[in-house]
Design a protein around this motif. Structure first.
Motif, PDB file in Angstrom:
ATOM      1  N   GLY A  67       0.781  -1.150   0.006  1.00 46.35           N
ATOM      2  CA  GLY A  67       0.157  -0.056   0.019  1.00 46.35           C
ATOM      3  C   GLY A  67       0.997   1.331   0.049  1.00 46.35           C
ATOM      4  N   VAL A  68       0.543   2.132  -0.853  1.00 49.10           N
ATOM      5  CA  VAL A  68       1.489   3.670  -0.875  1.00 49.10           C
ATOM      6  C   VAL A  68       0.268   4.527  -0.804  1.00 49.10           C
ATOM      7  N   TRP A  69       0.985   5.508  -0.035  1.00 44.03           N
ATOM      8  CA  TRP A  69       0.072   6.781   0.279  1.00 44.03           C
ATOM      9  C   TRP A  69       0.904   7.964  -0.586  1.00 44.03           C
ATOM     10  N   ILE A  70       0.095   8.640  -1.205  1.00 42.35           N
ATOM     11  CA  ILE A  70       0.590   9.968  -2.068  1.00 42.35           C
ATOM     12  C   ILE A  70      -0.202  10.996  -1.683  1.00 42.35           C
ATOM     13  N   ARG A  76       2.466  12.949  -9.458  1.00 41.63           N
ATOM     14  CA  ARG A  76       3.721  13.056  -9.357  1.00 41.63           C
ATOM     15  C   ARG A  76       4.676  12.071  -8.400  1.00 41.63           C
ATOM     16  N   LEU A  77       4.801  11.014  -9.168  1.00 40.74           N
ATOM     17  CA  LEU A  77       5.223   9.942  -8.408  1.00 40.74           C
ATOM     18  C   LEU A  77       6.939   9.980  -8.844  1.00 40.74           C
ATOM     19  N   PRO A  78       7.984   9.671  -8.018  1.00 38.97           N
ATOM     20  CA  PRO A  78       7.722   8.904  -6.511  1.00 38.97           C
ATOM     21  C   PRO A  78       8.062  10.336  -5.576  1.00 38.97           C
ATOM     22  N   ASP A  79       7.973  11.669  -6.144  1.00 30.71           N
ATOM     23  CA  ASP A  79       8.155  12.679  -5.205  1.00 30.71           C
ATOM     24  C   ASP A  79       7.128  12.726  -4.015  1.00 30.71           C
ATOM     25  N   ASN A  80       5.890  12.628  -4.346  1.00 29.53           N
ATOM     26  CA  ASN A  80       4.802  12.680  -3.376  1.00 29.53           C
ATOM     27  C   ASN A  80       4.281  11.606  -2.586  1.00 29.53           C
ATOM     28  N   VAL A  81       5.202  10.361  -2.799  1.00 26.44           N
ATOM     29  CA  VAL A  81       4.942   9.331  -2.023  1.00 26.44           C
ATOM     30  C   VAL A  81       5.427   9.474  -0.601  1.00 26.44           C
ATOM     31  N   ILE A  82       4.544   9.459   0.300  1.00 23.03           N
ATOM     32  CA  ILE A  82       5.023   9.773   1.634  1.00 23.03           C
ATOM     33  C   ILE A  82       5.008   8.464   2.481  1.00 23.03           C
ATOM     34  N   PHE A  83       4.229   7.384   1.887  1.00 28.81           N
ATOM     35  CA  PHE A  83       4.347   6.164   2.662  1.00 28.81           C
ATOM     36  C   PHE A  83       4.372   4.950   1.691  1.00 28.81           C
ATOM     37  N   ASN A  84       5.191   3.931   2.000  1.00 29.29           N
ATOM     38  CA  ASN A  84       5.187   2.893   1.175  1.00 29.29           C
ATOM     39  C   ASN A  84       5.329   1.557   1.919  1.00 29.29           C
ATOM     40  N   SER A  85       4.393   0.874   1.860  1.00 29.18           N
ATOM     41  CA  SER A  85       4.409  -0.291   3.055  1.00 29.18           C
ATOM     42  C   SER A  85       5.651  -1.354   2.671  1.00 29.18           C
ATOM     43  N   ARG A  91       8.726   8.836   4.714  1.00 29.98           N
ATOM     44  CA  ARG A  91       8.705  10.135   5.251  1.00 29.98           C
ATOM     45  C   ARG A  91       7.641  10.196   6.196  1.00 29.98           C
ATOM     46  N   TYR A  92       6.701   9.556   6.046  1.00 28.41           N
ATOM     47  CA  TYR A  92       5.741   9.468   7.404  1.00 28.41           C
ATOM     48  C   TYR A  92       6.132   8.170   8.192  1.00 28.41           C
TER      49      TYR A  92
END
Ligand SMILES: *[C@@H]1O[C@H](CO)[C@@H](O)[C@H](O)[C@H]1NC(C)=O
Ligand SMILES: *[C@@H]1O[C@H](CO)[C@@H](O)[C@H](O)[C@H]1NC(C)=O
Ligand SMILES: *[C@@H]1O[C@H](CO)[C@@H](O)[C@H](O)[C@H]1NC(C)=O
Ligand SMILES: *[C@@H]1O[C@H](CO)[C@@H](O)[C@H](O)[C@H]1NC(C)=O
Ligand SMILES: *[C@@H]1O[C@H](CO)[C@@H](O)[C@H](O)[C@H]1NC(C)=O
Ligand SMILES: *[C@@H]1O[C@H](CO)[C@@H](O)[C@H](O)[C@H]1NC(C)=O
Ligand SMILES: *[C@@H]1O[C@H](CO)[C@@H](O)[C@H](O)[C@H]1NC(C)=O
Ligand SMILES: *[C@@H]1O[C@H](CO)[C@@H](O)[C@H](O)[C@H]1NC(C)=O
Ligand SMILES: *[C@@H]1O[C@H](CO)[C@@H](O)[C@H](O)[C@H]1NC(C)=O
Ligand SMILES: *[C@@H]1O[C@H](CO)[C@@H](O)[C@H](O)[C@H]1NC(C)=O
Ligand SMILES: *[C@@H]1O[C@H](CO)[C@@H](O)[C@H](O)[C@H]1NC(C)=O
Ligand SMILES: *[C@@H]1O[C@H](CO)[C@@H](O)[C@H](O)[C@H]1NC(C)=O
Length: 473
Positions: A67-70, A76-85, A91-92
């Protein structure tokens, strides 16, 4: 000629574009539109997803799903990805607590700061399926102070009627729910529970039930929510002023002159009372053998005549009932002190008792000697007893129901024999057992014949038999 064709082309393009857009929704996520979060606390995002039919063949839930939260702009991948399980450092700081195999993408982010305030999209990645849902995002709003809990009241707050109050506070971080406390002007036992709303967000609900009294009117009640944040607490509260409706209380009558007054002078009797809603009618009564209504209105201004001396009281009434005041004495110079009405009452009762007793004896004798209908005489005379036996002031005692007591015409219940009200029973007990036993049968037949309706207070004085006959059905 070219124009319409171009337009048609554009419309076709537009429609197909719309259809394409629908077709392009490769992932369907469900989550709340908005969550209000407290700085330093956590946020749990209730989340679930579904795979559209056209991708069911490429999607295999047994293969590891990430699961990925953007944030902000999912393009704007991957700059705005804040969580990648799938990654250990993000970042979060967060965790997907839902079971992804069961399409539960519930996620918790810890140590939230104000710059987390943003909109977020979900992306699911596996082999070979991967997609982002562009049509659903969640708005996370982070604040330094918690939002106030909300108090709701069940219906009208009325004296003597139990009322229940709900206090509800959002719990965006269900691991550390707020603790709710009440401040009430009375004893109470709260019941607390964690609740889930239809959008799966959590809240804490505290319910208290208490019976308000008029003393609680305009008292403040408070529900306080204490949110544990790290090692400290953050609090928010909701204040509410109780508005208790109640029948007139502290009804009191006062007279402008406590000293004896001259005939032809002016006297002002004033009635005061507290009630919610405010008193609608004030009624003045003078105490005599029968109490008599003399005036209405909060103050009774009178130009004294010889007959005005005596005891007065007032009644205050609102939609919830009525209250009766103390008695005040209007004394007239040069007149004797008025005889205490209690004396009248005692004398009246004694006379009535003797009279009634002889009446009963007389009737029993008449009933046995002749079979003539004889009930009328009795009820006629017993009329006098109504006034004597009803102690002054009993009308206003039932404060709870007095307000609803309708002055409806007695014809509404012709079957009801209102003379049942007459205080025979009390007198009966003072008879010798023998006469009482005899009377029981006689009483019934006599009552059945006289079907006069009307309540005790409304009965007109009957002075002769003709008047009484007129009221017999
Ligand atoms: C899903 O993947 C598992 C193991 O990778 C495989 O055994 C199974 O057949 C797959 N199911 C489908 C429907 O492709
Ligand atoms: C998530 O992490 C995995 C593993 O590191 C990576 O292959 C994938 O590209 C990442 N996804 C995004 C959207 O960054
Ligand atoms: C999804 O997972 C969360 C966290 O484990 C759980 O509280 C929730 O009940 C789950 N939702 C469903 C629909 O099963
Ligand atoms: C998640 O759900 C799958 C299928 O229902 C189950 O086999 C698995 O044990 C679950 N995982 C966890 C951590 O509960
Ligand atoms: C958010 O703000 C904190 C300080 O409050 C800072 O340390 C952090 O780098 C910021 N994060 C982002 C993503 O801007
Ligand atoms: C309080 O909450 C309960 C449970 O949600 C609900 O049944 C009740 O109607 C609420 N009462 C008030 C006064 O809002
Ligand atoms: C009751 O609450 C109001 C505000 O809601 C406040 O101004 C007032 O001082 C409070 N009164 C008491 C006695 O606490
Ligand atoms: C997050 O908060 C916990 C306490 O709630 C603290 O122990 C931890 O160090 C914090 N993490 C970060 C990255 O600030
Ligand atoms: C936080 O509030 C709880 C009760 O809700 C209390 O027990 C605790 O002492 C408070 N902590 C601080 C630091 O005030
Ligand atoms: C009271 O009434 C009498 C006669 O009606 C009159 O003479 C007198 O002036 C009145 N007194 C006042 C104070 O109005
Ligand atoms: C009677 O007294 C009340 C209260 O003292 C006052 O408000 C009212 O005006 C007075 N009435 C007259 C007619 O003087
Ligand atoms: C309190 O309740 C009464 C009657 O129920 C109403 O007339 C009044 O406007 C209310 N007052 C306030 C301040 O809400």
């Amino acid at each position: 000629m070219a124009c319409p064709e171009n337009m048609l082309f554009l419309i076709v393009l537009f429609i197909s574009g719309v259809l394409d857009c629908f077709g392009q929704r490769d992932l369907i996520t469900t989550m709340p539109d908005r969550l209000d979060v407290l700085t330093g606390s956590c946020v749990q995002i209730p989340c679930s997803f579904d795979i559209p039919d056209q991708h069911k063949d490429t999607f295999n839930s047994t293969i590891l799903l990430s699961g990925v939260w953007i944030k902000e702009n999912f393009g704007r991948l991957p700059d705005n990805v804040i969580f990648n399980s799938s990654k250990t450092v993000n970042r979060y700081q967060g965790k997907i607590t839902g079971n992804m195999s069961q399409m539960n993408c519930t996620t918790v982010f810890f140590n939230v700061t104000t710059n987390y305030t943003n909109i977020y999209f979900l992306r699911i990645e596996s082999q070979p399926y991967h997609a982002t849902d562009p049509d659903k995002s969640i708005n996370i709003v982070v604040r330094d102070l918690p939002s106030s809990p909300i108090i709701t009241v069940s219906g009208e707050v009325k004296e003597g009627t139990p009322v229940s109050l709900n206090c509800s506070a959002v719990a965006p971080c269900p691991e550390h729910p707020p603790e709710l406390t009440w401040t009430l002007p009375t004893q109470f036992t709260p019941e607390n529970q964690l609740q889930e709303k239809s959008d799966q967000t959590k809240s804490v609900l505290s319910t208290v039930t208490f019976t308000p009294s008029y003393l609680h009117h305009e008292k403040n009640i408070t529900c306080t929510a204490v949110y544990p944040v790290g090692t400290s607490n953050k609090t928010a509260e909701h204040n509410m002023m109780l508005n208790v409706s109640f029948s007139p209380k502290d009804t009191s009558a006062s007279i402008s002159s406590a000293d004896p007054v001259f005939v032809d002078s002016c006297v002002n009797l004033t009635c005061s009372s507290t009630a919610n809603p405010p008193v609608t009618t004030f009624t003045w009564f003078k105490i005599s053998e029968c109490k008599t209504q003399v005036a209405s209105g909060q103050s009774y201004f009178l130009n004294v005549t010889v007959g005005d001396g005596g005891l007065y009281y007032c009644e205050a009434r609102n939609s919830h009932g009525c209250g009766k005041s103390n008695e005040v004495q209007l004394a007239i110079k040069g007149q004797e002190e008025p005889v205490n009405p209690k004396v009248f009452e005692i004398v009246g009762k004694t006379l009535g008792l003797i009279f009634l007793f002889s009446l009963i004896v007389f009737f029993e004798w008449r009933r046995r000697t002749s079979r003539l209908p004889s009930g009328f005489d009795m009820t006629d005379r017993s009329q006098g007893l109504v006034g004597m036996n009803s102690p002054v002031g009993t009308v206003c005692t039932n404060q709870a129901t007095a307000g609803e007591e309708p002055e409806e015409p007695a014809e509404d219940q012709p079957e009801e024999i209102q003379y049942g009200d007459i205080d025979f029973s009390k007198l009966q007990t003072k008879e010798t057992p023998a006469t009482a036993q005899d009377r029981v049968q006689g009483q019934e037949s006599e009552y059945a014949e006289v079907n006069v309706t009307g309540s005790r207070a409304q009965l007109p004085p009957l002075n002769n038999l003709d008047e009484l006959y007129a009221q017999v059905n």
